[in-house]
Design a protein around this motif. Structure first.
Motif, PDB file in Angstrom:
ATOM      1  N   ALA A   1      -1.496 -13.450   1.314  1.00 25.96           N
ATOM      2  CA  ALA A   1      -1.499 -13.376  -0.104  1.00 25.96           C
ATOM      3  C   ALA A   1      -2.884 -13.237  -0.636  1.00 25.96           C
ATOM      4  O   ALA A   1      -3.099 -12.471  -1.459  1.00 25.96           O
ATOM      5  CB  ALA A   1      -0.848 -14.804  -0.710  1.00 25.96           C
ATOM      6  N   LYS A   2      -3.771 -13.898   0.124  1.00 26.83           N
ATOM      7  CA  LYS A   2      -5.180 -13.838  -0.288  1.00 26.83           C
ATOM      8  C   LYS A   2      -5.558 -12.390  -0.082  1.00 26.83           C
ATOM      9  O   LYS A   2      -6.456 -11.882  -1.086  1.00 26.83           O
ATOM     10  CB  LYS A   2      -5.942 -14.773   0.675  1.00 26.83           C
ATOM     11  N   GLU A   3      -5.441 -11.654   1.003  1.00 21.50           N
ATOM     12  CA  GLU A   3      -5.782 -10.498   1.388  1.00 21.50           C
ATOM     13  C   GLU A   3      -5.064  -9.388   0.400  1.00 21.50           C
ATOM     14  O   GLU A   3      -5.799  -8.435  -0.116  1.00 21.50           O
ATOM     15  CB  GLU A   3      -5.538  -9.987   2.598  1.00 21.50           C
ATOM     16  N   GLY A   4      -4.026  -9.724  -0.235  1.00 18.12           N
ATOM     17  CA  GLY A   4      -3.145  -8.807  -1.299  1.00 18.12           C
ATOM     18  C   GLY A   4      -3.881  -8.985  -2.541  1.00 18.12           C
ATOM     19  O   GLY A   4      -4.109  -7.647  -3.060  1.00 18.12           O
ATOM     20  N   LEU A   5      -4.416 -10.110  -2.938  1.00 17.93           N
ATOM     21  CA  LEU A   5      -5.138 -10.249  -4.241  1.00 17.93           C
ATOM     22  C   LEU A   5      -6.622  -9.634  -4.212  1.00 17.93           C
ATOM     23  O   LEU A   5      -6.906  -8.982  -5.097  1.00 17.93           O
ATOM     24  CB  LEU A   5      -5.291 -11.669  -4.586  1.00 17.93           C
ATOM     25  N   VAL A   6      -7.094  -9.612  -3.031  1.00 17.04           N
ATOM     26  CA  VAL A   6      -8.360  -8.977  -2.848  1.00 17.04           C
ATOM     27  C   VAL A   6      -8.310  -7.377  -3.019  1.00 17.04           C
ATOM     28  O   VAL A   6      -8.998  -6.756  -3.560  1.00 17.04           O
ATOM     29  CB  VAL A   6      -9.072  -9.353  -1.362  1.00 17.04           C
ATOM     30  N   ALA A   7      -7.156  -6.883  -2.562  1.00 12.25           N
ATOM     31  CA  ALA A   7      -6.780  -5.233  -2.465  1.00 12.25           C
ATOM     32  C   ALA A   7      -6.395  -5.036  -3.630  1.00 12.25           C
ATOM     33  O   ALA A   7      -6.870  -3.976  -4.386  1.00 12.25           O
ATOM     34  CB  ALA A   7      -5.585  -5.327  -1.417  1.00 12.25           C
ATOM     35  N   ALA A   8      -5.982  -5.957  -4.825  1.00 13.55           N
ATOM     36  CA  ALA A   8      -5.706  -5.676  -6.156  1.00 13.55           C
ATOM     37  C   ALA A   8      -6.821  -5.790  -6.815  1.00 13.55           C
ATOM     38  O   ALA A   8      -6.857  -5.178  -8.087  1.00 13.55           O
ATOM     39  CB  ALA A   8      -4.447  -6.611  -6.291  1.00 13.55           C
ATOM     40  N   GLY A   9      -7.949  -6.557  -6.544  1.00 14.19           N
ATOM     41  CA  GLY A   9      -9.083  -6.726  -7.376  1.00 14.19           C
ATOM     42  C   GLY A   9      -9.066  -7.732  -8.478  1.00 14.19           C
ATOM     43  O   GLY A   9      -8.367  -7.599  -9.210  1.00 14.19           O
ATOM     44  N   ILE A  10      -9.695  -8.813  -7.977  1.00 14.39           N
ATOM     45  CA  ILE A  10      -9.819  -9.897  -8.830  1.00 14.39           C
ATOM     46  C   ILE A  10     -10.839  -9.573 -10.006  1.00 14.39           C
ATOM     47  O   ILE A  10     -11.917  -9.285  -9.693  1.00 14.39           O
ATOM     48  CB  ILE A  10     -10.180 -11.344  -8.031  1.00 14.39           C
ATOM     49  N   ILE A  11     -10.380  -9.925 -11.187  1.00 18.21           N
ATOM     50  CA  ILE A  11     -11.115  -9.418 -12.366  1.00 18.21           C
ATOM     51  C   ILE A  11     -11.201 -10.423 -13.420  1.00 18.21           C
ATOM     52  O   ILE A  11     -10.320 -11.545 -13.506  1.00 18.21           O
ATOM     53  CB  ILE A  11     -10.888  -8.059 -13.026  1.00 18.21           C
TER      54      ILE A  11
ATOM     55  N   VAL B   1       2.816 -11.799  -6.778  1.00 16.88           N
ATOM     56  CA  VAL B   1       2.684 -11.571  -5.405  1.00 16.88           C
ATOM     57  C   VAL B   1       4.081 -11.977  -4.506  1.00 16.88           C
ATOM     58  O   VAL B   1       4.721 -12.798  -4.590  1.00 16.88           O
ATOM     59  CB  VAL B   1       1.567 -12.654  -4.621  1.00 16.88           C
ATOM     60  N   VAL B   2       4.167 -10.745  -3.901  1.00 19.28           N
ATOM     61  CA  VAL B   2       5.463 -10.763  -3.030  1.00 19.28           C
ATOM     62  C   VAL B   2       4.865 -10.514  -1.500  1.00 19.28           C
ATOM     63  O   VAL B   2       4.091  -9.396  -1.084  1.00 19.28           O
ATOM     64  CB  VAL B   2       6.407  -9.646  -3.294  1.00 19.28           C
ATOM     65  N   VAL B   3       5.205 -11.504  -0.531  1.00 16.11           N
ATOM     66  CA  VAL B   3       5.107 -11.386   0.828  1.00 16.11           C
ATOM     67  C   VAL B   3       6.282 -11.144   1.809  1.00 16.11           C
ATOM     68  O   VAL B   3       7.014 -11.878   1.887  1.00 16.11           O
ATOM     69  CB  VAL B   3       4.115 -12.318   1.142  1.00 16.11           C
TER      70      VAL B   3
ATOM     71  N   GLN C   1      -5.282  -4.095 -10.663  1.00 18.66           N
ATOM     72  CA  GLN C   1      -4.253  -2.978 -10.254  1.00 18.66           C
ATOM     73  C   GLN C   1      -3.213  -3.445  -9.149  1.00 18.66           C
ATOM     74  O   GLN C   1      -3.349  -4.529  -8.533  1.00 18.66           O
ATOM     75  CB  GLN C   1      -4.834  -2.037 -10.164  1.00 18.66           C
ATOM     76  N   TYR C   2      -2.255  -2.704  -9.194  1.00 19.61           N
ATOM     77  CA  TYR C   2      -1.451  -2.826  -7.818  1.00 19.61           C
ATOM     78  C   TYR C   2      -2.325  -2.748  -6.511  1.00 19.61           C
ATOM     79  O   TYR C   2      -3.191  -2.096  -6.521  1.00 19.61           O
ATOM     80  CB  TYR C   2      -0.451  -1.732  -7.670  1.00 19.61           C
ATOM     81  N   GLY C   3      -1.934  -3.923  -5.755  1.00 23.27           N
ATOM     82  CA  GLY C   3      -2.699  -3.788  -4.445  1.00 23.27           C
ATOM     83  C   GLY C   3      -1.875  -4.079  -3.257  1.00 23.27           C
ATOM     84  O   GLY C   3      -0.875  -4.817  -3.557  1.00 23.27           O
ATOM     85  N   GLN C   4      -1.859  -3.680  -2.136  1.00 26.04           N
ATOM     86  CA  GLN C   4      -1.281  -4.208  -0.978  1.00 26.04           C
ATOM     87  C   GLN C   4      -2.071  -4.439   0.236  1.00 26.04           C
ATOM     88  O   GLN C   4      -3.136  -3.693   0.490  1.00 26.04           O
ATOM     89  CB  GLN C   4      -0.144  -3.157  -0.666  1.00 26.04           C
ATOM     90  N   ALA C   5      -1.646  -5.315   0.997  1.00 21.62           N
ATOM     91  CA  ALA C   5      -2.536  -5.576   2.405  1.00 21.62           C
ATOM     92  C   ALA C   5      -1.513  -6.084   3.325  1.00 21.62           C
ATOM     93  O   ALA C   5      -0.248  -6.758   3.197  1.00 21.62           O
ATOM     94  CB  ALA C   5      -3.449  -6.702   2.062  1.00 21.62           C
TER      95      ALA C   5
ATOM     96  N   PHE D   1       3.352  -9.017   8.123  1.00 25.45           N
ATOM     97  CA  PHE D   1       3.451  -9.726   6.793  1.00 25.45           C
ATOM     98  C   PHE D   1       2.790  -8.549   5.725  1.00 25.45           C
ATOM     99  O   PHE D   1       1.641  -8.330   5.986  1.00 25.45           O
ATOM    100  CB  PHE D   1       2.611 -10.869   6.718  1.00 25.45           C
ATOM    101  N   ILE D   2       3.510  -8.110   4.756  1.00 27.72           N
ATOM    102  CA  ILE D   2       3.034  -7.169   3.801  1.00 27.72           C
ATOM    103  C   ILE D   2       3.021  -7.994   2.313  1.00 27.72           C
ATOM    104  O   ILE D   2       4.017  -8.362   1.759  1.00 27.72           O
ATOM    105  CB  ILE D   2       3.842  -6.054   3.602  1.00 27.72           C
ATOM    106  N   ALA D   3       1.579  -8.299   1.936  1.00 28.08           N
ATOM    107  CA  ALA D   3       1.506  -8.760   0.492  1.00 28.08           C
ATOM    108  C   ALA D   3       1.463  -7.488  -0.616  1.00 28.08           C
ATOM    109  O   ALA D   3       0.503  -6.709  -0.377  1.00 28.08           O
ATOM    110  CB  ALA D   3       0.147  -9.516   0.533  1.00 28.08           C
ATOM    111  N   SER D   4       2.358  -7.561  -1.187  1.00 30.12           N
ATOM    112  CA  SER D   4       2.432  -6.649  -2.567  1.00 30.12           C
ATOM    113  C   SER D   4       1.773  -7.454  -3.788  1.00 30.12           C
ATOM    114  O   SER D   4       2.449  -8.512  -4.187  1.00 30.12           O
ATOM    115  CB  SER D   4       3.467  -5.794  -2.689  1.00 30.12           C
ATOM    116  N   VAL D   5       0.993  -6.972  -4.598  1.00 29.17           N
ATOM    117  CA  VAL D   5       0.261  -7.749  -5.673  1.00 29.17           C
ATOM    118  C   VAL D   5       0.223  -6.592  -7.045  1.00 29.17           C
ATOM    119  O   VAL D   5      -0.013  -5.496  -6.746  1.00 29.17           O
ATOM    120  CB  VAL D   5      -1.093  -8.205  -5.290  1.00 29.17           C
ATOM    121  N   LYS D   6       0.776  -7.535  -8.076  1.00 29.00           N
ATOM    122  CA  LYS D   6       0.728  -6.646  -9.283  1.00 29.00           C
ATOM    123  C   LYS D   6       0.174  -7.354 -10.506  1.00 29.00           C
ATOM    124  O   LYS D   6       0.964  -8.529 -10.595  1.00 29.00           O
ATOM    125  CB  LYS D   6       2.226  -5.824  -9.365  1.00 29.00           C
TER     126      LYS D   6
END
Length: 223
Positions: A123-133, A99-101, A14-18, A27-32
């Protein structure tokens, strides 16, 4: 790219941000999760509008099984932002993700190495926040039987590592079981064997199921 050709692949749930701070730079990582390049571009443009006052909006995305890969340094020194962001996605073997940083400059130069580390970590923390599945292609198998065989059937399903998606209790009992598409024919034969043919069994659909890294079912999508 049609993911239906893949039995399993990794993406984000899902969408995640770190957010991280590095020498006063924010630095703000937004992932979708995305399924098309247009979805990725729309998300990037949305973030550029949201963070219009940022110093940089760096991005990277992978669509399909490495069929489409794009990145942008957005004004940062070449190779210090977009590529490190893309490399994090590739290292995790992810697809269908953008991923947008976003960086707000804090007044202290980080140097090339510092930028690479900061964008990669963000980027890595953003991916973790979005949940790797894992997305696994499964057949939805319908089994209708009488109650005397229910325990035996349930044990076989669980011991084989398959997932009971639904159970309907009526005059007979009907189970819907998610079985790896590559294993469904063998599963059907096993069900017939252990019940001496006393089941009504058929494949009713094929769909992707979302599984976390511990194997827990998160969701499923029809096809």
């Amino acid at each position: 790219m049609n993911n239906k050709h893949q039995c399993e692949y990794k993406t984000v749930y899902q969408y995640g941000q770190a957010e991280i701070i590095e020498k006063k730079s924010r630095f703000i990582a937004s992932v979708k999760p995305v399924t098309t390049e247009q979805e990725a571009v729309d998300f990037i443009n949305e973030l550029k509008s949201k963070y219009w006052d940022a110093t940089h909006n760096v991005y990277a995305y992978v669509i399909g099984n490495n069929n489409i890969q794009r990145y942008s340094d957005d004004g940062e020194p070449a190779g210090t932002a977009g590529i490190p962001t893309l490399e994090v996605i590739k290292k995790e073997q992810l697809q269908d993700v953008v991923v947008v940083v976003t960086r707000y400059f804090g007044g202290t130069l980080l140097g090339a190495g510092g930028l690479v580390r900061a964008y990669g970590r963000s980027a890595k923390e953003g991916l973790v926040a979005a949940g790797i599945i894992y997305m696994r292609l499964c057949d939805n198998i319908k089994i209708k039987t009488d109650y005397t065989l229910l325990g035996k059937i349930q044990n076989e399903i669980v011991n084989s590592g398959h997932i009971i998606d639904d159970t309907i209790y009526q005059e007979d009992v009907t189970l819907f079981v998610l079985v790896n598409a590559q294993q469904s024919e063998q599963f059907i034969q096993n069900m017939i064997d252990i019940t001496n043919g006393r089941v009504n069994i058929s494949k009713v659909a094929t769909k992707y199921i979302a599984i976390d890294e511990k194997g827990k079912l998160l969701s499923s999508t029809g096809s």
